[in-house]
Design a protein around this motif. Structure first.
Motif, mmCIF file in Angstrom:
data_model
loop_
_atom_site.group_PDB
_atom_site.id
_atom_site.type_symbol
_atom_site.label_atom_id
_atom_site.label_comp_id
_atom_site.label_asym_id
_atom_site.label_seq_id
_atom_site.Cartn_x
_atom_site.Cartn_y
_atom_site.Cartn_z
ATOM 1 N N ALA A 46 0.820 -1.218 0.000
ATOM 2 C CA ALA A 46 0.000 0.000 0.000
ATOM 3 C C ALA A 46 0.855 1.270 0.000
ATOM 4 C CB ALA A 46 -0.919 0.001 1.224
ATOM 5 N N ARG A 47 2.183 1.108 0.135
ATOM 6 C CA ARG A 47 3.110 2.237 0.161
ATOM 7 C C ARG A 47 2.743 3.222 1.263
ATOM 8 N NH1 ARG A 47 6.360 2.707 -4.195
ATOM 9 N NH2 ARG A 47 6.350 4.975 -4.086
ATOM 10 N N LEU A 48 2.366 2.670 2.407
ATOM 11 C CA LEU A 48 1.954 3.469 3.552
ATOM 12 C C LEU A 48 3.151 4.102 4.254
ATOM 13 C CD1 LEU A 48 -0.229 4.331 5.625
ATOM 14 C CD2 LEU A 48 0.186 2.154 6.783
ATOM 15 N N PHE A 49 4.208 3.330 4.443
ATOM 16 C CA PHE A 49 5.329 3.769 5.264
ATOM 17 C C PHE A 49 6.409 4.498 4.476
ATOM 18 C CE2 PHE A 49 3.562 0.082 7.477
ATOM 19 C CZ PHE A 49 3.323 0.641 8.716
ATOM 20 N N ARG A 50 6.958 5.522 5.134
ATOM 21 C CA ARG A 50 8.192 6.145 4.694
ATOM 22 C C ARG A 50 9.270 5.688 5.671
ATOM 23 N NH1 ARG A 50 4.786 11.194 3.907
ATOM 24 N NH2 ARG A 50 4.689 11.448 1.668
ATOM 25 N N LEU A 51 10.517 5.694 5.230
ATOM 26 C CA LEU A 51 11.619 5.280 6.081
ATOM 27 C C LEU A 51 12.731 6.307 6.038
ATOM 28 C CD1 LEU A 51 10.349 2.466 4.788
ATOM 29 C CD2 LEU A 51 12.090 1.531 6.276
ATOM 30 N N ALA A 52 13.485 6.383 7.134
ATOM 31 C CA ALA A 52 14.669 7.234 7.190
ATOM 32 C C ALA A 52 15.667 6.597 8.140
ATOM 33 C CB ALA A 52 14.312 8.638 7.671
ATOM 34 N N PRO A 53 16.923 6.496 7.726
ATOM 35 C CA PRO A 53 17.930 5.983 8.653
ATOM 36 C C PRO A 53 18.209 7.009 9.750
ATOM 37 C CG PRO A 53 18.930 6.548 6.546
ATOM 38 C CD PRO A 53 17.459 6.760 6.399
ATOM 39 N N VAL A 54 18.494 6.516 10.933
ATOM 40 C CA VAL A 54 18.830 7.385 12.061
ATOM 41 C C VAL A 54 20.053 8.236 11.735
ATOM 42 C CG1 VAL A 54 19.675 7.334 14.445
ATOM 43 C CG2 VAL A 54 17.802 5.841 13.752
ATOM 44 N N GLN A 55 20.919 7.744 10.866
ATOM 45 C CA GLN A 55 22.143 8.448 10.533
ATOM 46 C C GLN A 55 21.909 9.650 9.608
ATOM 47 O OE1 GLN A 55 21.705 5.137 10.525
ATOM 48 N NE2 GLN A 55 23.039 4.573 12.227
ATOM 49 N N SER A 56 20.717 9.816 9.080
ATOM 50 C CA SER A 56 20.414 10.969 8.236
ATOM 51 C C SER A 56 20.158 12.193 9.125
ATOM 52 C CB SER A 56 19.170 10.680 7.384
ATOM 53 O OG SER A 56 18.015 10.618 8.214
ATOM 54 N N PRO A 57 20.278 13.405 8.570
ATOM 55 C CA PRO A 57 19.988 14.603 9.378
ATOM 56 C C PRO A 57 18.578 14.574 9.979
ATOM 57 C CG PRO A 57 21.130 15.227 7.365
ATOM 58 C CD PRO A 57 20.801 13.751 7.243
ATOM 59 N N LEU A 58 17.595 14.150 9.200
ATOM 60 C CA LEU A 58 16.233 14.065 9.717
ATOM 61 C C LEU A 58 16.140 13.021 10.829
ATOM 62 C CD1 LEU A 58 13.205 14.722 9.659
ATOM 63 C CD2 LEU A 58 12.969 13.014 7.839
ATOM 64 N N GLY A 59 16.716 11.851 10.591
ATOM 65 C CA GLY A 59 16.670 10.785 11.592
ATOM 66 C C GLY A 59 17.322 11.201 12.897
ATOM 67 N N ARG A 60 18.493 11.805 12.803
ATOM 68 C CA ARG A 60 19.202 12.272 14.014
ATOM 69 C C ARG A 60 18.342 13.263 14.790
ATOM 70 N NH1 ARG A 60 24.322 11.206 14.817
ATOM 71 N NH2 ARG A 60 24.710 12.942 16.212
ATOM 72 N N ALA A 61 17.804 14.248 14.083
ATOM 73 C CA ALA A 61 17.027 15.297 14.746
ATOM 74 C C ALA A 61 15.791 14.715 15.431
ATOM 75 C CB ALA A 61 16.628 16.368 13.732
ATOM 76 N N LEU A 62 15.123 13.782 14.775
ATOM 77 C CA LEU A 62 13.930 13.187 15.382
ATOM 78 C C LEU A 62 14.274 12.309 16.580
ATOM 79 C CD1 LEU A 62 11.885 12.442 12.161
ATOM 80 C CD2 LEU A 62 11.191 13.963 14.042
#
Length: 151
Positions: A46-62
């Protein structure tokens, strides 16, 4: 993780991102975690989820926003409907939407969350001992990742 709904929107250290669908943050340096991320991408029809590695700027900040250490993430983190879910609750919420056999993980809710999370913590402590590829080994070109991988 007891922040108010969509609290990251008011945090200037968190880069803006589309939060209209669930976002899964995972440890991109861990073969087990990256394998799980690839499973989500391939099984989420269903392409419901987005993913981001913790090592990305967004992942770190979150991770920092939710009081978690981005240098040694002890949990995956699911952001859904303005709330954060980690450890087994986050994993169950994701897996239960991926179809069979992953959907059966919903039965884990019959186990008290403290016990479930204790087992999760034991696995998390040992996760980097599992050899294998890391996130840099993205799924093949047959999988359209547009609008699914952030970071």
């Amino acid at each position: 993780m007891g922040q108010g709904a969509y609290s990251w929107r008011d945090d200037p250290s968190v880069p803006p991102f589309p939060d209209d669908r669930p976002l899964v943050l995972f440890d991109g340096d861990c073969a087990l975690c990256s394998g799980w991320a690839r499973t989500v991408l391939t099984r989420d029809r269903a392409r419901l989820f987005r993913l981001a590695p913790v090592q990305s700027p967004l992942g770190r900040a979150l991770m920092v926003h939710h009081g978690l250490d981005p240098e040694d993430p002890s949990t995956m983190l699911l952001l859904e409907n303005g709330r954060a879910f980690g450890k087994t609750e986050g994993s169950i919420r994701v897996a239960s939407r991926l179809g069979w056999p992953h959907r059966a993980t919903i039965l884990l809710r019959l186990i008290p969350s403290g016990l479930r999370d204790a087992v999760y913590d034991q696995i998390a402590r040992r996760r980097r001992l599992i050899p294998g590829r890391r996130w840099c080994a993205m799924p093949g070109p047959d999988l359209d990742l547009a609008d699914r991988v952030l970071g």
